[in-house]
Write a protein that holds these residues in place. Structure first.
Motif, PDB file in Angstrom:
ATOM      1  N   GLU A 136      34.350  20.006 -63.507  1.00 49.92           N
ATOM      2  CA  GLU A 136      35.383  20.836 -64.117  1.00 49.92           C
ATOM      3  C   GLU A 136      36.591  21.029 -63.204  1.00 49.92           C
ATOM      4  OE1 GLU A 136      33.610  24.485 -65.349  1.00 49.92           O
ATOM      5  OE2 GLU A 136      31.952  23.479 -66.353  1.00 49.92           O
ATOM      6  N   VAL A 137      36.473  20.680 -61.937  1.00 45.51           N
ATOM      7  CA  VAL A 137      37.578  20.799 -60.993  1.00 45.51           C
ATOM      8  C   VAL A 137      38.520  19.618 -61.206  1.00 45.51           C
ATOM      9  CG1 VAL A 137      38.176  20.890 -58.542  1.00 45.51           C
ATOM     10  CG2 VAL A 137      36.083  21.973 -59.352  1.00 45.51           C
ATOM     11  N   PRO A 138      39.815  19.866 -61.319  1.00 50.84           N
ATOM     12  CA  PRO A 138      40.748  18.756 -61.530  1.00 50.84           C
ATOM     13  C   PRO A 138      40.707  17.756 -60.375  1.00 50.84           C
ATOM     14  CG  PRO A 138      41.835  20.856 -61.874  1.00 50.84           C
ATOM     15  CD  PRO A 138      40.479  21.147 -61.336  1.00 50.84           C
ATOM     16  N   GLY A 139      40.733  16.467 -60.741  1.00 52.10           N
ATOM     17  CA  GLY A 139      40.701  15.402 -59.747  1.00 52.10           C
ATOM     18  C   GLY A 139      39.315  14.887 -59.449  1.00 52.10           C
ATOM     19  N   GLN A 140      38.283  15.500 -60.019  1.00 51.19           N
ATOM     20  CA  GLN A 140      36.921  15.044 -59.783  1.00 51.19           C
ATOM     21  C   GLN A 140      36.488  14.121 -60.915  1.00 51.19           C
ATOM     22  OE1 GLN A 140      35.157  15.737 -57.005  1.00 51.19           O
ATOM     23  NE2 GLN A 140      36.969  16.825 -56.299  1.00 51.19           N
ATOM     24  N   VAL A 141      35.485  13.314 -60.656  1.00 52.47           N
ATOM     25  CA  VAL A 141      34.941  12.404 -61.657  1.00 52.47           C
ATOM     26  C   VAL A 141      34.204  13.233 -62.701  1.00 52.47           C
ATOM     27  CG1 VAL A 141      33.323  10.499 -62.006  1.00 52.47           C
ATOM     28  CG2 VAL A 141      34.707  10.571 -59.958  1.00 52.47           C
ATOM     29  N   PRO A 142      34.428  12.979 -63.994  1.00 53.51           N
ATOM     30  CA  PRO A 142      33.707  13.747 -65.017  1.00 53.51           C
ATOM     31  C   PRO A 142      32.205  13.447 -64.996  1.00 53.51           C
ATOM     32  CG  PRO A 142      34.999  12.001 -66.018  1.00 53.51           C
ATOM     33  CD  PRO A 142      35.345  12.015 -64.570  1.00 53.51           C
TER      34      PRO A 142
END
Length: 167
Positions: A141-147
């Motif tokens: 859920e953190v922006p920039g992380q792999v879903p």
């Protein structure tokens, strides 16, 4: 194990040191205990030093703890504060548990203050925290992380079974 030798080796264990109940207020700088190694009215002070002083030192690393043995006719505790004041606590003919309770009541932090400090220490508003009872449940859920791979499949270049495949 050489640290388990001597009188009451339980005093040298980490569980025993962490179980100490005395956490001094922020303005206490020096804690000194004066007692004699002989005499019935010094018995409580001797036992207090033997059983509780190591816990006090462990729980309060920024406070100087001093003992003066065989230098006084009556046992007492002196607390020196950062504003150059001092407090004398009479421990003549008192039991070690009575001394401990009195020290906690007079110069120790109250349980409410300790709970408030613990809550402030465990503050959950840090954006790096994620998981149960936090703002974000998963790192995806953190922006920039792999879903999460359960939601969006990973590309073949990021999957080990395709990278390590031997022809």
């Amino acid at each position: 194990m050489p640290f388990m030798k001597g009188l009451a080796p339980i005093r040298r264990t980490l569980n025993y040191l962490e179980s100490g109940r005395v956490i001094f207020k922020d303005n206490v700088k020096i804690f000194s205990v004066n007692y004699n190694e002989r005499g019935d009215h010094h018995k409580g002070a001797r036992e207090f030093v033997f059983w509780h002083l190591c816990q006090i030192q462990y729980k309060n690393p920024d406070i100087q703890v001093i003992t003066f043995a065989n230098k006084t006719p009556t046992p007492f505790i002196t607390c020196y504060f950062d504003n150059h004041e001092k407090m004398l606590i009479d421990v003549d003919s008192k039991e070690k548990n009575d001394i401990l309770e009195h020290v906690i009541k007079v110069v120790g932090k109250s349980s409410d203050v300790l709970k408030a400090e613990l809550m402030a220490k465990e503050k959950k508003d840090n954006p790096a925290n994620f998981g149960y009872l936090c703002e974000k449940h998963c790192i995806c859920e953190v922006p920039g992380q792999v879903p999460c791979p359960g939601v969006v499949p990973l590309p073949f270049s990021m999957r080990g079974k395709y990278i390590n495949k031997r022809d």
